[in-house]
Design a protein around this motif. Structure first.
Motif, short mmCIF file in Angstrom:
data_model
loop_
_atom_site.label_atom_id
_atom_site.label_comp_id
_atom_site.label_asym_id
_atom_site.label_seq_id
_atom_site.Cartn_x
_atom_site.Cartn_y
_atom_site.Cartn_z
N GLY A 31 0.78 -0.96 -0.06
CA GLY A 31 -0.08 0.24 0.02
C GLY A 31 1.05 0.79 -0.44
N LEU A 32 2.04 0.52 -0.18
CA LEU A 32 2.69 2.28 0.06
C LEU A 32 3.17 2.73 -1.94
N GLY A 33 3.00 2.07 -2.98
CA GLY A 33 3.49 2.15 -4.07
C GLY A 33 2.87 3.48 -4.48
N LEU A 34 1.54 3.81 -5.03
CA LEU A 34 0.72 5.04 -5.39
C LEU A 34 1.68 6.47 -4.13
N TYR A 35 1.64 5.86 -3.24
CA TYR A 35 1.89 7.27 -2.07
C TYR A 35 3.14 7.55 -2.54
N ILE A 36 4.22 6.56 -2.40
CA ILE A 36 6.12 7.20 -3.60
C ILE A 36 5.69 7.48 -4.82
N CYS A 37 4.93 7.21 -5.66
CA CYS A 37 4.96 7.87 -6.85
C CYS A 37 4.02 8.79 -6.50
N ALA A 38 3.29 9.46 -5.78
CA ALA A 38 2.62 10.70 -5.63
C ALA A 38 3.89 11.75 -5.42
N ASP A 39 4.61 11.52 -4.53
CA ASP A 39 6.02 12.04 -3.63
C ASP A 39 6.59 12.43 -4.88
N ILE A 40 6.95 11.33 -5.83
CA ILE A 40 7.76 11.68 -6.70
C ILE A 40 7.63 13.29 -7.93
N ILE A 41 6.80 12.45 -8.43
CA ILE A 41 6.17 13.28 -9.06
C ILE A 41 5.45 14.72 -8.24
N HIS A 42 5.19 14.79 -7.16
CA HIS A 42 5.28 16.58 -6.41
C HIS A 42 6.89 17.40 -6.35
N ARG A 43 7.49 16.15 -6.35
CA ARG A 43 9.10 16.90 -6.50
C ARG A 43 9.71 17.08 -7.70
N HIS A 44 8.96 17.05 -8.64
CA HIS A 44 9.11 16.92 -10.06
C HIS A 44 8.27 18.55 -10.21
N GLY A 45 7.24 18.67 -9.27
CA GLY A 45 6.58 19.86 -9.54
C GLY A 45 5.39 19.36 -10.43
N GLY A 46 5.25 18.45 -10.65
CA GLY A 46 3.93 17.92 -11.46
C GLY A 46 2.72 17.64 -10.44
N GLU A 47 1.69 17.03 -11.28
CA GLU A 47 0.34 16.80 -10.06
C GLU A 47 0.27 15.12 -10.68
N ILE A 48 -0.27 14.77 -10.01
CA ILE A 48 -0.63 13.22 -10.21
C ILE A 48 -2.35 13.26 -10.08
N GLY A 49 -2.54 12.52 -10.57
CA GLY A 49 -4.30 11.83 -10.00
C GLY A 49 -4.85 10.81 -11.25
N VAL A 50 -6.41 10.51 -10.69
CA VAL A 50 -6.20 8.78 -11.49
C VAL A 50 -8.26 9.57 -11.93
N THR A 51 -8.64 8.65 -12.94
CA THR A 51 -9.90 9.35 -13.75
C THR A 51 -10.76 8.09 -13.68
N SER A 52 -11.83 7.45 -13.03
CA SER A 52 -12.51 6.31 -13.36
C SER A 52 -13.71 6.35 -13.33
N GLU A 53 -14.30 5.33 -13.38
CA GLU A 53 -15.88 4.94 -13.56
C GLU A 53 -16.26 3.82 -13.03
N LEU A 54 -17.06 2.90 -12.33
CA LEU A 54 -17.10 1.14 -11.88
C LEU A 54 -17.54 0.73 -13.51
#
Length: 869
Positions: free
Chosen positions: A818-841
């Motif tokens: 349960g750490l993968g996306l948390y680490i990904c978000a930190d890496i992107i934020h350190r680059h000055g970018g944004e991260i997110g998800v778009t999803s529908e059931l």
């Protein structure tokens, strides 16, 4: 008795009215003091203080009735504790250095002066009133009235004789005709008799005239209705400021026309018409004198005169000039009014001096006994004054006494000198604002106002800059300007009391600053505060406390305990029980918030005890630790998951190694390559899990370093996802700008893309195609990984990038910490970018992130769907 020595009392006592002070020691009544006027009426220059009262009021001169009245009045004043007055009694004195005694009449007023314990009267004040003039005038009127009555009786007898003679003449008229000679003889005899009677009347009239002329008080006789002044003496002419020759034989209204409008003419008519006399003891008389209009006070009596036929033929007027007596009485009344006013002032002074009367009561008797003791007390007073000055000098607070007249400092102590930082010679006997000129601008108007109004002024913690020992210093003082009043209520001085509270003010400011810091710290920490009273079972809470519990201003502890989970109530009770002995309260419990549901709280407090060791108050804080508890739960879950995730590859590795250990002697066995491959996969998995943990640790420490460079996104996607084609059945399809370049850490971005792709494989296993999309959005590059899996519920999407969060709803076991996306978000934020998800059931999910653009060609090449080779 102390107030008898007061200047106000002495001023009254030493007036022109004879006064004497006696001790109430019947029957002697010893003389304690007397004034000059009393000494004059006694007619002696000798000191008779200490003699009994009969020395000044000789009982033989006073007569039996005078002595009796005097003794009764003295006894009544003592027994009834009230003022008494005597009737007039005779007591002759020597006047004008004459060796002979002069007849004098007196009235005395006896007043209790001082009251002592047991309700007994100790002293008596006797005021003498000379009533000789009025008594003698009364006696003169009585003598004149008796003499007039005697003369009237003589005239009446003569009239009776004349009437008898007329009757005889009437009886002998018939005999006249027959006895002419006898009649002539008898006529001669009758003429002789009439001549004798006329001579007698003339003699009577002469006596009356002599009586009028020799009377020592104003007297006159008015004849007829026109009130012709037939007889008048010099005294009445003097009363009118007229000459005797100018009034005799003239009409009264011609002599005194100003009587018109005054009561005298009407009273004269009343007496003349009624034949009844009239007198009045006091009447105002207005007349015109040679010096102008004047007013006198007179007493008068109108007595009718009758002729032979008992008809009123004139009026005898007796008068007396009582102007001086009236003025003396008015002065006496005014003096009595002043005495009463002073008596009221004495009463007020007595009330104010009640506190000091107790201290001085032991010495009052001695002060009254002799001048020697008075001098001794004066000496004690001087000692007391020196003691007061010593007290001022030794007082622990600054004291300065300023004279109101010229603002000169009369007294100043060392504490005040230390406060203002000045030597004594610069202040004492100098003007206060000359010595402390730096304070004059602010404090001089205040002192002037106190002197003007007589009202004190006080201020606390007043900040002022003083030149202390040659250097300006800011000082905070508490001070009072207290007016000093004399006996007339006038301000004669100002007592300045000042205390240097600079240290106290500075300490309070430090405490206030510390309290503000504590308040800000408590506020920043989100803590609620409370104060609980054990005896009253009342509680005072802060606004944050109420927010944590979801209640508004609770009144008791029981109301708060209703919010706790029933299972946690025992924790509160146990903590409170231990706190009564230990003085410290600590426990954590769950509450049910009316809006937020379940919450965790941490309660910490200190117990404050009474002098008997009984708990009185509880002061403490409440902290909402719900987030902390949730994080703890996540950590616990994480440890459980991490243990499970690590156990699986470790178990596989252990089995593979055990089998290899067994087959070490048979290296040609076909299973050995498979076991080695399996061991490698297990080690890779363990390495990935450890890398995730290390990344999180580095993120917390802030030690992750980025090695940025320009690279083409498509190349990154091909390199990092090439292995998937070999082990997965799904296809990876690239879409978008094949030459899109970014400026970033290629290794870290590869880690993010690999995580997105692996998640797509794990959570969307039925998705046959996974799209890798690269596109330019503004000045940023957007990279997306899209699958056609089951999709993610909206309420879980906001938690996907939280630490330790896993969103698997499929029911199948999915590995990971349960750490993968948390680490990904930190890496992107350190680059000055944004991260997110778009999803529908049912529609799949698209995970995306943005990065800054790198050095790319002006025109980007776009390719349609193309499978990554």
């Amino acid at each position: 008795m102390d107030y008898i020595a007061a200047p106000i009392f002495q001023a009254i006592f030493n007036s022109d009215v004879p006064r004497i002070i006696l001790r109430a020691n019947a029957p002697n009544f010893t003389i304690l003091d007397y004034n000059t006027a009393h000494q004059n009426i006694i007619g002696t220059t000798h000191n008779y203080r200490g003699q009994n009262v009969w020395y000044s009021y000789d009982i033989f001169l006073a007569g039996a009735e005078g002595k009796k009245q005097f003794i009764m009045a003295l006894e009544e004043a003592v027994s009834k504790n009230t003022s008494c007055k005597t009737e007039a009694f005779r007591h002759d004195i020597k006047k004008n250095n004459c060796p002979e005694q002069t007849e004098c009449w007196w009235k005395l007023e006896i007043t209790p002066v001082a009251k002592y314990i047991n309700g007994k009267i100790e002293y008596l004040l006797i005021t003498a009133e000379d009533v000789t003039h009025s008594i003698l005038a009364e006696y003169r009127e009585q003598d004149l009235e008796k003499e007039l009555q005697t003369k009237n009786k003589e005239l009446a007898a003569t009239n009776e004789e004349l009437a008898a003679t007329n009757e005889e003449l009437t009886a002998t008229i018939e005999e006249l005709q027959t006895a002419h000679r006898k009649l002539e003889i008898f006529n001669h005899e009758l003429e002789d008799r009439i001549a004798d009677r006329v001579a007698a009347l003339k003699e009577t009239e002469s006596s009356l005239r002599n009586l009028v002329m020799t009377a020592h008080y104003p007297l006159m006789i008015l004849r007829g209705r026109e009130w012709i002044i037939e007889i008048a003496n010099q005294q009445i002419a003097n009363l009118w400021d007229r000459s005797l020759e100018g009034i005799i034989g003239k009409k009264l209204m011609d002599v005194l026309p100003e009587l018109e409008g005054q009561p005298f003419p009407e009273l004269l008519r009343q007496v003349y018409d009624s034949g009844v006399g009239y007198g009045q003891e006091e009447e105002i008389f207005h007349f015109n004198s040679s010096a102008g209009p004047m007013t006198k006070y007179i007493s008068f009596y109108y007595d009718p005169m009758f002729d032979a036929e008992q008809q009123v033929c004139g009026i005898i007027v007796a008068a007396d000039d009582i102007t001086n007596m009236i003025k003396q009485r008015q002065l006496l009344e005014e003096s009595l009014k002043k005495e009463r006013a002073l008596s009221d002032q004495f009463t007020a002074l007595n009330e104010k001096l009640t506190a000091t009367v107790e201290e001085l009561s032991a010495t009052n008797a001695e002060l009254l006994r002799s001048q020697e003791i008075l001098q001794q007390k004066n000496a004690e007073l001087a000692i007391s004054e020196r003691r007061f000055r010593n007290l001022v000098r030794q007082a622990p607070v600054g004291i300065c006494v300023v004279r109101a007249e010229d603002l000169v400092i009369q007294e100043i102590n060392e504490s005040f000198l230390e406060l203002v930082g000045k030597p004594r010679e610069k202040l004492e006997n100098h003007s206060v604002w000359e010595g402390i000129s730096e304070a004059a601008e602010v404090y001089a108007p205040i002192m002037e106002q106190v002197i003007k109004t007589g009202q004190s002024f006080a201020a606390t913690e007043h900040e002022v800059t003083l030149i202390r020992h040659g250097k300006p210093e800011s000082v905070s003082v508490d001070f009072v300007y207290e007016p000093v009043l004399n006996t007339k209520g006038q301000v004669v001085g100002i007592m300045v009391v000042a205390i240097d509270v600079t240290a106290k003010v500075n300490s309070r400011r430090v405490i206030e600053d510390m309290e503000e810091r504590i308040r800000l710290a408590v506020q920043a920490a989100g803590m609620g505060t409370f104060e609980y009273n054990y005896a009253l079972d009342t509680i005072i809470t802060s606004e944050r406390f109420d927010d944590i519990f979801g209640i508004h201003q609770p009144s008791s502890r029981a109301e708060i305990l209703k919010c706790l989970y029933r299972e946690d109530l025992i924790l509160s009770e146990k903590a409170h029980e231990e706190a009564r002995s230990s003085g410290k309260l600590f426990y954590e419990a769950r509450i049910m918030h009316p809006i937020g549901g379940k919450r965790w709280i941490r309660v910490q407090a200190n117990v404050y005890y009474s002098q008997d060791g009984v708990p009185e108050r509880l002061l403490g804080t409440v902290l909402d630790i719900t987030s902390f508890k949730q994080l703890q739960e996540q950590k616990d879950d994480f440890i459980s998951i991490a243990s499970h995730e690590l156990k699986t590859p470790l178990t596989s590795l252990k089995v593979s190694l055990q089998l290899l250990q067994r087959l070490k002697d048979n290296l040609s066995s076909p299973i050995i390559p498979r076991l080695i491959e399996q061991s490698g996969l297990s080690m890779n998995k363990i390495s990935l899990l450890v890398d995730d943990l290390l990344n999180v640790s580095r993120m917390n420490e802030g030690s992750i370093q980025l090695r940025k460079s320009n690279f083409v996104v498509k190349h990154l996607l091909e390199n990092c996802c090439g292995y998937v084609r070999e082990i997965r059945a799904q296809k990876l399809v690239f879409k978008g700008d094949s030459k899109l370049s970014v400026y970033a850490d290629e290794q870290r971005i590869e880690q993010v893309v690999s995580n997105f792709v692996n998640n797509a494989f794990k959570y969307a296993p039925k998705s046959k195609t996974i799209y890798l999309i690269a596109e330019r959005v503004g000045n940023m590059a957007k990279i997306s990984v899209k699958d056609s899996g089951p999709g993610i519920p909206l309420e879980k999407q906001k938690h996907l990038f939280d630490r330790y969060y896993r969103a698997n709803d499929s029911g199948n076991h999915v590995s990971g910490l349960g750490l993968g996306l948390y680490i990904c978000a930190d890496i992107i934020h350190r680059h000055g970018g944004e991260i997110g998800v778009t999803s529908e059931l049912g529609e799949g999910s698209t995970f995306w992130f943005t990065l800054p653009l790198g050095n790319t060609p002006d025109k980007s090449e776009h390719f349609n769907d193309k499978e990554v080779q």
